[in-house]
Motif scaffolding. Sequence first.
Motif, mmCIF file in Angstrom:
data_model
loop_
_atom_site.group_PDB
_atom_site.id
_atom_site.type_symbol
_atom_site.label_atom_id
_atom_site.label_comp_id
_atom_site.label_asym_id
_atom_site.label_seq_id
_atom_site.Cartn_x
_atom_site.Cartn_y
_atom_site.Cartn_z
ATOM 1 N N ALA A 1 1.297 8.966 -5.772
ATOM 2 C CA ALA A 1 1.328 10.428 -5.470
ATOM 3 C C ALA A 1 2.492 11.082 -6.131
ATOM 4 O O ALA A 1 2.266 12.221 -6.677
ATOM 5 C CB ALA A 1 1.539 10.490 -4.098
ATOM 6 N N THR B 1 0.959 3.893 -3.120
ATOM 7 C CA THR B 1 0.569 5.138 -3.031
ATOM 8 C C THR B 1 1.558 6.169 -3.248
ATOM 9 O O THR B 1 1.292 7.324 -3.611
ATOM 10 C CB THR B 1 -0.304 5.134 -1.641
ATOM 11 N N SER C 1 -3.346 7.965 5.251
ATOM 12 C CA SER C 1 -3.411 6.411 5.258
ATOM 13 C C SER C 1 -1.932 5.897 5.902
ATOM 14 O O SER C 1 -2.407 4.920 6.563
ATOM 15 C CB SER C 1 -3.682 5.851 3.867
ATOM 16 N N TRP C 2 -0.991 6.645 5.631
ATOM 17 C CA TRP C 2 0.243 6.172 6.387
ATOM 18 C C TRP C 2 0.130 6.153 7.656
ATOM 19 O O TRP C 2 0.650 5.220 8.353
ATOM 20 C CB TRP C 2 1.489 6.566 5.663
ATOM 21 N N TRP D 1 0.907 -1.145 -0.070
ATOM 22 C CA TRP D 1 0.056 0.124 0.011
ATOM 23 C C TRP D 1 0.816 1.337 0.117
ATOM 24 O O TRP D 1 0.730 2.208 -0.730
ATOM 25 C CB TRP D 1 -1.079 -0.067 1.283
ATOM 26 N N TRP E 1 -3.032 10.124 1.148
ATOM 27 C CA TRP E 1 -2.338 8.942 1.312
ATOM 28 C C TRP E 1 -1.463 9.021 2.509
ATOM 29 O O TRP E 1 -1.033 8.075 3.191
ATOM 30 C CB TRP E 1 -1.429 8.677 0.050
#
Length: 194
Positions: free
Chosen positions: A67, A63, A87-88, A59, A84
């Motif tokens: 990005a 991402t 999300s990290w 992921w 993103w």
Amino acid sequence: MNQKPEDITISQTNHELGSRFDCTYLSSTVEAAKDPLPWKCMLYFIFISTPFSIFAYIWILSTFFAAVGTSLIPFIGYFFWWLWALSWRSLGRIELLATRLCSETDFDIELLPKVYIDLSCECKFFPPILDKYTWRCFAYFVFIKWFITPFTLAYALILFLIWLLPPCLLLSSNGLILLGKMQYKLTRQFLLDD
């Protein structure tokens, strides 16, 4: 048939020592089997850590490259970087919460970095992207976690297999607890401590 009195006392002493050793070892083994910490460590390393680290690695890298690719389109690229990065940060928070399985002590959930950052600063769009915790999560999952996961999984599986042999249960329990404490400290130092 006649035994000397000293022979009788020596054999009784040896029998008492042997039974005391067996009882101590047996009770330690039973206590190790009852202890929930090695079971939780095994659950973490086999069923949580490995699939989660594979997912996080894929992921975060996908991402990141998406990005970088969308950065050529100014507003859309910024939006994806921001999304993103959050999300990290979420993956880092999940990892910190999951490693609590491997610890006897528990840390306060309020100490965990927030997924969302207070946007009250001048630059309302960049804080999650420029935040040190975001890039720590990136480095942790892409480099550290990805490197140590095969070793911790192999070690946990070996300990699980020898756990099935009663004489090795105590050793295996202690090994799983040690591995869990090391993982907990590493995750906490890398993602939580400044």
